[in-house]
Design an enzyme around this catalytic site. Sequence first.
Site, PDB file in Angstrom:
ATOM      1  N   ILE B 488       0.823  -1.204   0.000  1.00  0.00           N
ATOM      2  CA  ILE B 488       0.000   0.000   0.000  1.00  0.00           C
ATOM      3  C   ILE B 488       0.855   1.251   0.000  1.00  0.00           C
ATOM      4  CG2 ILE B 488      -2.004  -1.095   1.030  1.00  0.00           C
ATOM      5  CD1 ILE B 488      -1.211   0.236   3.670  1.00  0.00           C
ATOM      6  N   GLY B 490       4.420   1.288  -1.386  1.00  0.00           N
ATOM      7  CA  GLY B 490       5.726   1.111  -2.008  1.00  0.00           C
ATOM      8  C   GLY B 490       6.595   0.120  -1.272  1.00  0.00           C
ATOM      9  N   SER B 529       2.010   0.373  10.776  1.00  0.00           N
ATOM     10  CA  SER B 529       3.388   0.741  10.428  1.00  0.00           C
ATOM     11  C   SER B 529       4.318  -0.446  10.480  1.00  0.00           C
ATOM     12  CB  SER B 529       3.939   1.799  11.405  1.00  0.00           C
ATOM     13  OG  SER B 529       3.189   2.958  11.365  1.00  0.00           O
ATOM     14  N   ALA B 715      15.426  -0.626  10.768  1.00  0.00           N
ATOM     15  CA  ALA B 715      14.259   0.156  10.351  1.00  0.00           C
ATOM     16  C   ALA B 715      13.160   0.113  11.404  1.00  0.00           C
ATOM     17  CB  ALA B 715      13.724  -0.383   9.029  1.00  0.00           C
ATOM     18  N   GLY B 717       8.806   1.226  11.875  1.00  0.00           N
ATOM     19  CA  GLY B 717       7.605   1.541  11.113  1.00  0.00           C
ATOM     20  C   GLY B 717       7.542   3.028  10.852  1.00  0.00           C
ATOM     21  N   GLY B 719       4.882   4.416   8.706  1.00  0.00           N
ATOM     22  CA  GLY B 719       3.614   4.820   8.120  1.00  0.00           C
ATOM     23  C   GLY B 719       2.801   5.756   8.982  1.00  0.00           C
ATOM     24  N   GLU B 720       2.796   5.534  10.271  1.00  0.00           N
ATOM     25  CA  GLU B 720       1.783   6.194  11.083  1.00  0.00           C
ATOM     26  C   GLU B 720       2.158   7.479  11.800  1.00  0.00           C
ATOM     27  OE1 GLU B 720       0.746   2.293  12.616  1.00  0.00           O
ATOM     28  OE2 GLU B 720      -1.347   2.815  12.334  1.00  0.00           O
TER      29      GLU B 720
END
Lengths: 154, 759, 288
Positions: B488, B490, B529, B715, B717, B719-720
């Site tokens: 969703i 990449g 995330s 890494a 998350g 996303g959020e």
Amino acid sequence: MAKLEVHYTINGRKHEAYIEPNLTLLDVVRDDLRLTGSKEGCGTGDCGACTMIVDGKLVTACLMLAPQADGAEITTIEGVAENGTLHPVQQAFLDKGAVQCGFCIPGMILAGKVLLDQNPKPNDYEIREAIAGNLCRCTGYTKIVEAIAAAAEA
Amino acid sequence: MTTYSTVGKPITRVEGSHKVTGDSLYAADIQLPGMLHCKLLRSPHAHARIVGIDASKALALEGVERVITAADLPTFSEKRMSNRGYNLLADDEVVFNGQPVVAVLAETPSIAEEALDLIDIEYEELPAVLDALAAMEDGSPLARKPIMEIDRSEAKGHVSVDVKEERSDKPSNIASQAKFSRGDIDQGIAEADCIVENTWRSAMMHQGYIEPHSTVADFDAASGELTIWSATQGQFFVRDQISNMLRIPETKIRVIGMELGGGFGGKIFLTQTLTAVLAKIAGRPVKLIFTRKDDLQGATPSAGCVVELKTGMKKDGSITVIKAKIVYDSGAFPGASAVVGAILLGGYYRFPNLEIETYEVLTNKVSVGAIRAPGAHNVTFAIESQMDMMARELQLDPLEVRMQNAVSEGDAMPTEVKYPRIGMKECLEAVRDSDLWKSRGTKQNGNGKARGVGLAIGGWLGGLQPASAHVELNGDGTVKVLVGANDISGTNTSFAQIAAEELGLPLEMVSVATGDTKTSPFAGMSAGSKTLFTVGRAVKAAAEDARQQLFDIAAERLEANPDDMESFEGEIRVKGSPDKSIPFRRLAGITTGFGALYPPVVGKGSITARKQAPGFTAQVAEVEVDEETGQVTLLNWGIVQDAGFAINPLSVAGQMQGGATQGIGIGLWEEMVYDDEGKLINDGLLDYRMPTALDVPNIATHIVEVPSEEGPYGARGVGEPSIIPGAAAISNAVEDAIGVRVTEAPITPERILRAMGKI
Amino acid sequence: MHRFEYYAPASLDEAVALLKEHGDGVKLLAGGTDLLVQMKEAGLHPPAVVSLHAVPGLDGIEFDEASGLRIGARVDVASIESNDVTEQRYTALAEGAGIVGSIQTRNMATIGGNIANAAPSADTAPPLAVFDAVAEIIGAGGQREVPVIELFDGPGSTILTTDEVITGFKLPTPPANTGSVYQRHTPRKIMDIAAVSVGIRLSLDNGKIGEARVCLGAVAPTIIRASDAEEALTGQAPTDALFAKAAELAQAASSPISDVRGSAEFRRHLVGVMTKRCLDIALERAQD
Ligand SMILES: Cc1cc2nc3c(=O)[nH]c(=O)nc-3n(C[C@H](O)[C@H](O)[C@H](O)COP(=O)(O)OP(=O)(O)OC[C@H]3O[C@@H](n4cnc5c(N)ncnc54)[C@H](O)[C@@H]3O)c2cc1C
Ligand code: FES
Ligand code: FES
């Protein structure tokens, strides 16, 4: 309700469909002619996902009654690349990371293309104005604006 | 520092050009022979009993195939019916305006739509409970039958917390509640030199994905196989839910997660079971596409929230106390992340004394669900505004005050769980060094327009779910990565980078495919995330496994020790002797050709994620406020975020910009407005205002990297967190500009003028 | 959309005849940007739709000094926005046309549709009114001309009968030394509907205000002229105090409601602020 025949030239190719009049141009192009690159995000003109170029003008095809476009020259996202070569706007969207979910992208690219056709060297504000009718929820627009600016340089 | 060849580089998406040519297929693009179209008739009342349904006129309309009500559907236990997902169509009682009551199946969407108007439903209206605070009072009417069970499986995809929620013993509108305490509140208050107390409100808002909910289902009666094409962030979750609900074995369900037109937590599981049941009943494929109005009225938006917050600070800037009551309006079913809200509200700073009560309250509105960082923006608006207010009152620097009190590794959350290593301070340091932050107070105000700069932080704990992946060597020496997580944002590009890195291959030699639930290895939902954080680790493990297999084969061929092998630019070679090497193409030949000497190379990676890696962000808003109209113009926006390690900095920046823009929307415009009867008034995108390109400035990004313990290459998350602090940063910037504080988000011109006393 | 009979008449007479034949409920279709939204989402289900797209005589923007400006009803607002004459001589109208929806909307939306749809927030309505525009109307009973300000009788409602079509708008040539402006308040910069809008025209005569028009949108059931404000301005030398007074009178003329776009108090406040600002701009433009 009488069905009627409509003729469109889409991306240079002639199409006809035998339709009921209570359909929009978007419905006919997506469902009858199976060109599904144009998207429906709202159906009421507010998001720009259904954007097409009809007789040279950028429109929201979800608000254009199918019979009204009878005889029109239409460009959809499927017709932007030529002979397998991406249009500079398409290429720039990829290069700049301007594509996320992709749902707004067909409309964005058509809006960007029409802008550059009319104004080959737009500034940031002009780019933003040109895509203000195309909502994108993923990117926050920054990379889209960069992509269109880069395409103008290309 | 380790240097990498592929990860950590800004790379444009590898999955090809189909998204810019219109060739990607989304669920609504699916057209099957004989397919019926479904439209849903929704309740016009917020709370009512269904007395009778007369569909005879609709059935008489040519082209209408079936009209389905709850009576035609499978039934579930009363316990199960406490959850939104089991309420396919309303049975007996409707509990929110917009709840689906009848499904029409017809040959075309317009016939189905016309049929809806021919259905007569008789309702007996019941008292509607619309305000969450009023709903909590003793003696409030009940919004619905008491909740008997709450299924949090979907919410767990977004964030993993382990807290016991309590339910009240007598019937009430409180679905769940929890309380956290630490230290001595009275002492904390007594010690403070400044106490600030406010009530913060934030509106119910919508995830705003541009693609509405869409599902196509086909049930093959002969084989008993169900196929679902759907817009979902979690195809395996959908499969499992449908299997549970309809008692179809998972082997007979194939869920194909189509290209997804945005989800943001809101597109996991909603219409799939209903569509499946309808297809089964009709014996034909069924397509159910929401209109935008359907989606605004009847999906699962993000909860509105009220936070009553009291905080104290000493003159030296140290915080002494937090006392809060959080009330999330969950709508008619459980779904608000009340516990997470409490953890974040009291979890950004080291509060020695703490007492937070949090409630998930039921009302007769559409029930809420997840969003990017569900529940976080609401509480962050409160605490981050109040941090500024305390700093202002004590004439302290708002950034330094945050720095001084920020949590770091080893500090406790309100749950008393200790933070692992996090990057909140690093984010603040980057802000401190930024030109935007340094420009505070330097620009002149003029012509009735005032300029202001504001800062806020936000953090997200992140979800945890196991994941798996395959990495296979193709016959020509290229490599195929197979995952089950829907791409969703990449993520597939990052997976390709990871596999290329581990195998020492150029990126062009790696392709990534997301399979469906029948063909691909398991993955959790793409939410919380965690896709890169968990599936990325699985890909890394699978690539390592494949590499080991290649080393073993190559070592045998080269008569060397597998431990001496290395992978470099498309070859496996003996370390230090570049002439002793075998190219991937050759290895492919001897593992896949006829009469191959070795078995095919298939690397498998299966991981379970146990350690969260909270991600923090700090954002700076520069605004201009028109003091006569209350209009806010954003001049600049900067976001700093800790990505742990940015596997693909380009897509990390894209995530940051997109989330920040949603946060800006929450701060300035987005609000679902209900009338006195509980009907959504702004049910289209002209009046539900998401930011357009003209409403937001370029968003400057700055990534900091404080490695996580478990994530691939460190890494976290990403996303959020970006959505979280927008409203607070704007609120702080507005106060900096005009000296008044707006305590309700979105911060509209009208609310600003009221705060200024001009209306 | 529900089903309907669709007609695409090739002449005005044919269009009028169809309207008369079908009577109540029949809908004219121009750009469709209001009608289709209403048919999709607002429960409007006309049994018949008569499209104007093949009807001749509804196009064109023509200007001459003697008779003024004529705009065909089917002219899209994008063409009005970018027309040199409207930009220079009828600035408020170009501004109103230029702020409608998005580029896509403006390419489809017609001025006739904007007026006939009769939203109190219609962005070309106050500009037309401040230029004393007259609508040309044709119906089964013949032709008539009605000043735009008198066309509306409520939100979404006009005095047109079901068989009438607007064919165009006539705007007299503005006097020399005229300045005009149109502004609206919306939460977003674009893609929004006015919470309050203000159109102003000032025509100066020897340094004094010879003619003043103040028209407000979205603050009453129809657009309204703030006549008291206009009277107070007329014949006076422009001063800050005068403009402040006029802004107050405009506020008094408004009768806004509270809805999703803003409360009544908020809107009334904005009427004052925006009228004052627009007067300043119109004056500056008139003096240019
Ligand atoms: C996304 C979006 C944004 C919008 N933003 C704005 C905005 O910012 N400002 C604004 O003012 N409006 C806005 N609108 C509304 C709309 O675009 C305008 O009102 C537009 O001018 C309507 O023109 P049309 O040609 O599309 O009308 P249509 O939809 O074709 O018709 C509208 C109505 O007028 C009648 N009609 C049309 N032509 C005639 C005629 N010649 N004679 C008699 N009756 C006629 C029709 O029967 C119908 O009732 C917006 C609409 C959308 C979808
Ligand atoms: S689908 Fe046409 S504008 Fe949204
Ligand atoms: S990329 Fe998802 S909406 Fe624009």
